[in-house]
Scaffold this motif. Structure first.
Motif, mmCIF file in Angstrom:
data_model
loop_
_atom_site.group_PDB
_atom_site.id
_atom_site.type_symbol
_atom_site.label_atom_id
_atom_site.label_comp_id
_atom_site.label_asym_id
_atom_site.label_seq_id
_atom_site.Cartn_x
_atom_site.Cartn_y
_atom_site.Cartn_z
ATOM 1 N N UNK A 1 0.978 -10.976 11.768
ATOM 2 C CA UNK A 1 2.177 -10.015 12.094
ATOM 3 C C UNK A 1 1.576 -8.947 12.887
ATOM 4 N N UNK A 2 2.613 -8.452 13.711
ATOM 5 C CA UNK A 2 2.176 -7.472 14.571
ATOM 6 C C UNK A 2 1.705 -5.964 13.863
ATOM 7 N N UNK B 1 -7.812 -15.842 8.994
ATOM 8 C CA UNK B 1 -6.278 -15.756 8.652
ATOM 9 C C UNK B 1 -5.798 -14.666 8.083
ATOM 10 N N UNK B 2 -6.729 -13.525 8.034
ATOM 11 C CA UNK B 2 -6.304 -12.262 7.567
ATOM 12 C C UNK B 2 -5.706 -11.372 8.742
ATOM 13 N N UNK B 3 -4.670 -10.982 8.487
ATOM 14 C CA UNK B 3 -4.055 -9.866 9.701
ATOM 15 C C UNK B 3 -3.613 -8.675 9.129
ATOM 16 N N UNK B 4 -3.993 -7.523 9.593
ATOM 17 C CA UNK B 4 -3.700 -6.209 9.327
ATOM 18 C C UNK B 4 -2.596 -5.982 9.907
ATOM 19 N N UNK B 5 -1.722 -5.307 9.099
ATOM 20 C CA UNK B 5 -0.216 -5.173 9.397
ATOM 21 C C UNK B 5 0.270 -3.705 9.485
ATOM 22 N N UNK C 1 -2.655 -8.881 4.869
ATOM 23 C CA UNK C 1 -2.145 -9.767 4.354
ATOM 24 C C UNK C 1 -2.867 -10.181 2.911
ATOM 25 N N UNK C 2 -4.202 -9.635 2.897
ATOM 26 C CA UNK C 2 -5.147 -9.840 1.811
ATOM 27 C C UNK C 2 -5.258 -8.788 1.194
ATOM 28 N N UNK C 3 -5.598 -7.527 1.673
ATOM 29 C CA UNK C 3 -6.282 -6.403 0.753
ATOM 30 C C UNK C 3 -5.402 -5.065 1.147
#
Length: 240
Positions: free
Chosen positions: A37-38, A55-59, A73-75
């Motif tokens: 995600x952006x 696969x982790x993306x900071x949102x 999406x993970x932490x």
């Protein structure tokens, strides 16, 4: 038609059957099913303070009081001047706003995390973000494990080793056992000893690797006792 294959190839009616027509078949990479995600930043100069996993993306990325806070999406990651809080989203049980400026987070292992903000509006905004992030997934594919697996497919060895250190326990984990023994006052000179007989879980898969046993009991005797115990679960100290 979409298929999860390593490469990306578009096959048109002209290529496949010698006639012109719209594309009919497309192979996509598995990771394309989980696009990041952006990123929403509170300040453009902010940088993500940790190395993301496959696969982790900071949102969301912003400031708390004397800290940088990020949700992926993970932490949840909160970096203070002298310490770091790093908690998987699925470890969180609840989150609420207290005293107008404080996020109060309760984890499933009974840990409590508190994070303060300078304004009520900012605290409410991060409350909404974190509440959405820890909500029950609408479908299994929304769990981070699926994105991680998809992005790991086809990575080279160097990329795979990039996060290998995350699978190894840090010093706070390695020495936690010894610290607990000291805290509970066990005499490790005359009465008790730490046995490594279960190193790599070779004796009992459901016991920890380090076991506290009486000092006069040898590892050979522990093996003999384990041979007639259910699942080799020998008597050991659990708590004092």
């Amino acid at each position: 038609m979409n298929m999860s294959l390593p490469g990306r190839v578009s096959c048109s009616m002209l290529n496949c059957f010698g006639e012109e027509g719209p594309p009919s078949l497309e192979y996509i990479q598995a990771k394309d099913l989980f696009p990041p995600k952006e990123l929403v930043k509170e300040e453009e100069s902010l940088q993500v303070p940790f190395t993301v996993l496959q696969g982790e993306g900071v949102e969301y990325l912003g400031h708390a009081n004397d800290a940088v806070i990020a949700i992926s999406n993970y932490r949840l990651h909160i970096k203070f001047k002298d310490s770091v809080i790093n908690v998987p989203l699925r470890m969180m049980e609840s989150v609420e706003c207290r005293d107008m400026f404080q996020l109060h987070i309760v984890c499933k292992d009974s840990k409590v995390i508190r994070c303060h903000f300078s304004t009520f509006k900012q605290c409410q905004e991060w409350l909404k973000r974190l509440t959405r992030a820890i909500a029950r997934p609408a479908k299994p594919e929304d769990l981070f494990a699926f994105a991680y697996h998809a992005w790991c497919l086809g990575v080279c060895v160097d990329e795979e080793d990039q996060h290998a250190h995350l699978c190894r326990p840090g010093d706070h984990v390695r020495y936690r056992f010894e610290m607990e023994l000291v805290r509970m006052g066990f005499d490790l000179q005359n009465v008790w000893r730490v046995s490594d007989i279960n190193n790599n879980y070779k004796l009992c898969s459901s016991y920890p690797q380090k076991l506290l046993v009486p000092v006069w009991i040898t590892d050979k005797e522990l093996e003999n006792v384990a041979s007639f115990r259910s699942w080799k679960r020998i008597p050991v100290v659990v708590y004092r």
